[in-house]
Design an enzyme around this catalytic site. Structure first.
Site, PDB file in Angstrom:
ATOM      1  N   LYS A 242       9.739   1.911  18.966  1.00 24.91           N
ATOM      2  CA  LYS A 242       8.449   2.119  18.293  1.00 24.91           C
ATOM      3  C   LYS A 242       7.445   1.241  19.025  1.00 24.91           C
ATOM      4  O   LYS A 242       7.350   0.041  18.789  1.00 24.91           O
ATOM      5  CB  LYS A 242       8.570   1.676  16.831  1.00 24.91           C
ATOM      6  CG  LYS A 242       7.672   2.399  15.854  1.00 24.91           C
ATOM      7  CD  LYS A 242       6.203   2.306  16.135  1.00 24.91           C
ATOM      8  CE  LYS A 242       5.557   1.044  15.629  1.00 24.91           C
ATOM      9  NZ  LYS A 242       4.164   0.916  16.112  1.00 24.91           N
TER      10      LYS A 242
ATOM     11  N   GLY B  15       6.973  -9.887  10.768  1.00 23.12           N
ATOM     12  CA  GLY B  15       8.354 -10.397  10.702  1.00 23.12           C
ATOM     13  C   GLY B  15       8.771 -10.665   9.266  1.00 23.12           C
ATOM     14  O   GLY B  15       9.908 -10.364   8.858  1.00 23.12           O
TER      15      GLY B  15
ATOM     16  N   GLU C  68      11.168 -12.053  17.165  1.00 20.35           N
ATOM     17  CA  GLU C  68      10.419 -12.862  18.148  1.00 20.35           C
ATOM     18  C   GLU C  68       8.976 -12.833  17.667  1.00 20.35           C
ATOM     19  O   GLU C  68       8.280 -11.830  17.820  1.00 20.35           O
ATOM     20  CB  GLU C  68      10.520 -12.237  19.550  1.00 20.35           C
ATOM     21  CG  GLU C  68      11.928 -12.137  20.100  1.00 20.35           C
ATOM     22  CD  GLU C  68      12.433 -13.445  20.678  1.00 20.35           C
ATOM     23  OE1 GLU C  68      11.675 -14.434  20.701  1.00 20.35           O
ATOM     24  OE2 GLU C  68      13.601 -13.469  21.099  1.00 20.35           O
TER      25      GLU C  68
ATOM     26  N   CYS D 173       2.212 -14.681  23.472  1.00 23.00           N
ATOM     27  CA  CYS D 173       2.813 -15.443  22.366  1.00 23.00           C
ATOM     28  C   CYS D 173       2.959 -16.908  22.741  1.00 23.00           C
ATOM     29  O   CYS D 173       2.886 -17.780  21.888  1.00 23.00           O
ATOM     30  CB  CYS D 173       4.155 -14.848  21.981  1.00 23.00           C
ATOM     31  SG  CYS D 173       5.252 -14.661  23.390  1.00 23.00           S
TER      32      CYS D 173
ATOM     33  N   GLU E 284      -2.323 -18.954  14.604  1.00 23.96           N
ATOM     34  CA  GLU E 284      -2.319 -18.333  15.920  1.00 23.96           C
ATOM     35  C   GLU E 284      -3.732 -17.831  16.237  1.00 23.96           C
ATOM     36  O   GLU E 284      -4.394 -17.245  15.388  1.00 23.96           O
ATOM     37  CB  GLU E 284      -1.333 -17.166  15.922  1.00 23.96           C
ATOM     38  CG  GLU E 284      -0.996 -16.698  17.302  1.00 23.96           C
ATOM     39  CD  GLU E 284       0.178 -15.729  17.326  1.00 23.96           C
ATOM     40  OE1 GLU E 284       0.270 -14.887  16.419  1.00 23.96           O
ATOM     41  OE2 GLU E 284       0.996 -15.816  18.255  1.00 23.96           O
TER      42      GLU E 284
HETATM   43  P1  NAD Z   1       2.115  -6.878  15.061  1.00 26.58           P
HETATM   44  O1  NAD Z   1       3.041  -7.738  14.303  1.00 26.58           O
HETATM   45  O2  NAD Z   1       0.862  -6.428  14.433  1.00 26.58           O
HETATM   46  O3  NAD Z   1       2.863  -5.539  15.540  1.00 26.58           O
HETATM   47  C1  NAD Z   1       4.079  -5.586  16.259  1.00 26.58           C
HETATM   48  C2  NAD Z   1       4.804  -4.250  16.094  1.00 26.58           C
HETATM   49  O4  NAD Z   1       5.238  -4.145  14.720  1.00 26.58           O
HETATM   50  C3  NAD Z   1       3.927  -3.033  16.351  1.00 26.58           C
HETATM   51  O5  NAD Z   1       4.675  -2.021  17.001  1.00 26.58           O
HETATM   52  C4  NAD Z   1       3.553  -2.587  14.944  1.00 26.58           C
HETATM   53  O6  NAD Z   1       3.225  -1.229  14.853  1.00 26.58           O
HETATM   54  C5  NAD Z   1       4.832  -2.899  14.187  1.00 26.58           C
HETATM   55  N1  NAD Z   1       4.661  -3.034  12.729  1.00 26.58           N
HETATM   56  C6  NAD Z   1       3.539  -3.384  12.062  1.00 26.58           C
HETATM   57  N2  NAD Z   1       3.780  -3.378  10.728  1.00 26.58           N
HETATM   58  C7  NAD Z   1       5.073  -3.008  10.557  1.00 26.58           C
HETATM   59  C8  NAD Z   1       5.909  -2.826   9.421  1.00 26.58           C
HETATM   60  N3  NAD Z   1       5.444  -3.013   8.184  1.00 26.58           N
HETATM   61  N4  NAD Z   1       7.189  -2.459   9.607  1.00 26.58           N
HETATM   62  C9  NAD Z   1       7.672  -2.265  10.858  1.00 26.58           C
HETATM   63  N5  NAD Z   1       6.918  -2.421  11.988  1.00 26.58           N
HETATM   64  C10 NAD Z   1       5.636  -2.797  11.840  1.00 26.58           C
HETATM   65  O7  NAD Z   1       1.826  -7.663  16.421  1.00 26.58           O
HETATM   66  P2  NAD Z   1       0.870  -7.276  17.631  1.00 26.58           P
HETATM   67  O8  NAD Z   1      -0.541  -7.492  17.233  1.00 26.58           O
HETATM   68  O9  NAD Z   1       1.264  -5.955  18.194  1.00 26.58           O
HETATM   69  O10 NAD Z   1       1.313  -8.393  18.700  1.00 26.58           O
HETATM   70  C11 NAD Z   1       0.850  -9.698  18.656  1.00 26.58           C
HETATM   71  C12 NAD Z   1       1.811 -10.601  17.929  1.00 26.58           C
HETATM   72  O11 NAD Z   1       3.078 -10.555  18.557  1.00 26.58           O
HETATM   73  C13 NAD Z   1       1.391 -12.043  17.971  1.00 26.58           C
HETATM   74  O12 NAD Z   1       1.639 -12.649  16.730  1.00 26.58           O
HETATM   75  C14 NAD Z   1       2.289 -12.638  19.037  1.00 26.58           C
HETATM   76  O13 NAD Z   1       2.508 -14.024  18.951  1.00 26.58           O
HETATM   77  C15 NAD Z   1       3.536 -11.884  18.820  1.00 26.58           C
HETATM   78  N6  NAD Z   1       4.347 -11.938  20.030  1.00 26.58           N
HETATM   79  C16 NAD Z   1       5.500 -12.669  20.009  1.00 26.58           C
HETATM   80  C17 NAD Z   1       6.262 -12.765  21.171  1.00 26.58           C
HETATM   81  C18 NAD Z   1       7.565 -13.528  21.204  1.00 26.58           C
HETATM   82  O14 NAD Z   1       8.347 -13.303  22.110  1.00 26.58           O
HETATM   83  N7  NAD Z   1       7.834 -14.406  20.259  1.00 26.58           N
HETATM   84  C19 NAD Z   1       5.835 -12.117  22.328  1.00 26.58           C
HETATM   85  C20 NAD Z   1       4.642 -11.390  22.297  1.00 26.58           C
HETATM   86  C21 NAD Z   1       3.917 -11.290  21.128  1.00 26.58           C
END
Ligand code: NAD
Length: 488
Positions: free
Chosen positions: A174, A231, A248, A282, A381
């Site tokens: 996804k 998460g 993550e 991140c 963040e």
């Molecule tokens: P996000 O949490 O908004 O979305 C991440 C993914 O989750 C997307 O595909 C989104 O569609 C999906 N999602 C959203 N709501 C959901 C739900 N209720 N159930 C299942 N899936 C759902 O994050 P983003 O804006 O795409 O990315 C940025 C975030 O990711 C930042 O917080 C960043 O720190 C984090 N990040 C972490 C790492 C790591 O390795 N720890 C790496 C890169 C980014």
């Protein structure tokens, strides 16, 4: 406009519903293409494809799987220019950063192709060595749901996909609704030689496609890279099913400048750590602690360097810093800068949308001083081009400030003093410690967070074992009754 289909059973297929999502170029705000807003039925169909493919894939020999994964990497190199351009257009960061991402994407397949065929179970000592064999086996889970963010759309996908496939799982991906095009391109052009159903991609909203995967009884493992809030939401949904979760999540990485450093070089290291991908990493540096004695010179050198960086579309060869991903992300970022300003922070450079950039989600790299841990910008963040700087008197105080966060993803120290370096890596609570060379990853070095930054590790042997279930087999060769059986 062209609507890109989901990728199911090695075919591009239309969505079940009528909704679509436009994908924008963040540098120009133009629509690049549209994808289907996947429905619950689309996600269920993908899980069914992956489930049907699983028995064949898990029984494919590890050597054969390795060949197929090397072929994915070779196909990526064959489509290099198109992939690099598409990544740049939909994600926004400069082309050289996307080429770097692609290097990682291709080589992660090579790395796990080999690691996957090297992995072995173990034979452990038996209670009755003459008659018994006790084996610990490593097995795939089944269908893995891989939920991916937009900031490194392919890298963070393949850190899951390559080890999951090498371990014998099949996968439903996804992608983020903001960056699905490079993922669909990768699947169609680089993975179509895999057996149908081994890799499936369903585009759409997290609350629909993502949640369907999380709740699906035939998806035993969800691997998410995303925000802390998502998460937490996934954890709630998955808990009743005792589902395996690889999380993550976010970070608030600190960068400490020790008193002994070269000021110019450390200022450049900091600018890179904080501004690569416009601060949308991140592990971006989001808080800086500089030794009091050199703070003034250091901040001056940093501001001079940051002012030389050229903003522009990632596709232009002269661009150092690209746009942010979208309007809402820029507005949230600007609100943190404004909050800091209102609470007394000084903005030494930046702090505004650059003049002359009417289109695109640009924001000037921003250096702030006069910040403290009561401010949102030092706690939550930020995910944008901000460099907020505090000073410290003693190294003890610096370590305390670094650890004063709910996150524990990464941390950086610049020093030439081995005693400080040792103290730092021993006492800082973070999954990755970079000493002098920020944000450099290593295929063999596990990556992931402590505290609320997550519970998993990607890359390295840990990144493969995370996609393998452990099974213990106790095998007795003799049919005779045991003396401890009934009756007592
Ligand atoms: P996000 O949490 O908004 O979305 C991440 C993914 O989750 C997307 O595909 C989104 O569609 C999906 N999602 C959203 N709501 C959901 C739900 N209720 N159930 C299942 N899936 C759902 O994050 P983003 O804006 O795409 O990315 C940025 C975030 O990711 C930042 O917080 C960043 O720190 C984090 N990040 C972490 C790492 C790591 O390795 N720890 C790496 C890169 C980014």
């Amino acid at each position: 406009m062209d609507i890109k289909g989901h990728w199911l059973d090695n075919q591009s297929v239309a969505g079940d519903g009528v909704g679509t999502i436009d994908v924008h170029n963040p540098a120009t705000e133009e629509v690049l293409a549209s994808v289907w807003a996947g429905t619950e039925a689309d996600a269920n169909r993908a899980v069914e494809s992956a489930r049907a493919a699983f028995q064949g894939w898990r029984r494919t020999s590890a050597v054969e799987r390795a060949h197929l994964l090397h072929d994915v990497a070779n196909n990526i190199r064959a489509h290099w220019d198109a992939l690099a351009e598409l990544l740049t257009l939909e994600e926004g960061k400069p082309l050289p950063e996307n080429e770097e991402e692609l290097e990682w994407v291709a080589d992660t397949f090579h790395y796990y192709a080999e690691l996957g065929r090297h992995i072995r179970g173990t034979v452990v000592p038996s209670g009755e060595p003459e008659n018994q064999l006790n084996m610990v086996l490593k097995e795939p889970y089944g269908v893995v749901g891989a939920i991916v963010p937009w900031n490194y759309p392919l890298l963070l996908l393949v850190w899951k996909l390559a080890p999951a496939l090498a371990a014998g799982n099949t996968v439903v991906v996804k992608p983020s609704k903001m960056t699905p095009l490079s993922t669909l391109f990768l699947a169609e052009n680089c993975m179509a030689h895999l057996p149908p159903g081994v890799v499936n991609v369903v585009t759409g909203y997290g609350g629909v496609v993502g949640e369907t995967l999380v709740k699906h009884p035939d998806v035993p493992l969800i691997a998410l890279t995303g925000s802390l809030a998502v998460g937490q939401r996934i954890s709630e949904l998955a808990a009743p099913m005792i589902k395996r979760l690889h999380l993550e999540l976010g970070g608030k990485d600190a960068f400490v400048v020790a008193p002994d450093v070269d000021i110019e070089q450390s200022a450049r290291a900091l600018a890179y750590a904080a501004l690569i991908n416009t601060g949308q990493v991140c592990t971006s540096t989001e808080r800086v602690y500089v030794a009091q004695d050199l703070a003034s010179d250091f901040t001056g050198a940093l501001v001079e360097h940051v002012k030389t960086l050229r903003l522009g579309p990632g596709i232009e060869p002269t661009t150092d810093v690209g746009p942010m991903i979208g309007a809402k992300f820029r507005a949230d970022f600007a609100a943190q800068i404004e909050d800091a300003r209102q609470h007394g922070a000084s903005i030494l450079t930046g702090g505004r949308v650059p003049p002359g950039f009417e289109r695109g989600f640009f924001y000037e790299p921003t250096v702030l001083t006069g910040v403290d841990h009561s401010m949102v910008i030092m706690r939550e963040e930020t995910f944008g081009p901000a460099i907020p700087i505090m000073t410290y008197e003693s190294f003890d105080e610096a370590i305390e400030l670094v650890n004063d966060s709910k996150y524990g993803l990464g941390a950086v120290l610049r020093t030439n003093d081995a005693r400080l370096a040792k103290r730092f890596y021993e006492d800082v609570q973070a999954g990755t410690i970079w000493i002098n060379d920020p944000l450099t990853d290593n295929y063999a070095g596990p990556f992931g967070g402590m505290k609320m930054s997550g519970n998993a590790r990607e890359l390295g042997i840990e990144g493969l074992l995370g996609f393998m279930e452990t099974k213990h087999v106790h095998w007795d060769f003799s049919p005779e009754a045991k003396e401890w059986w009934y009756p007592y």
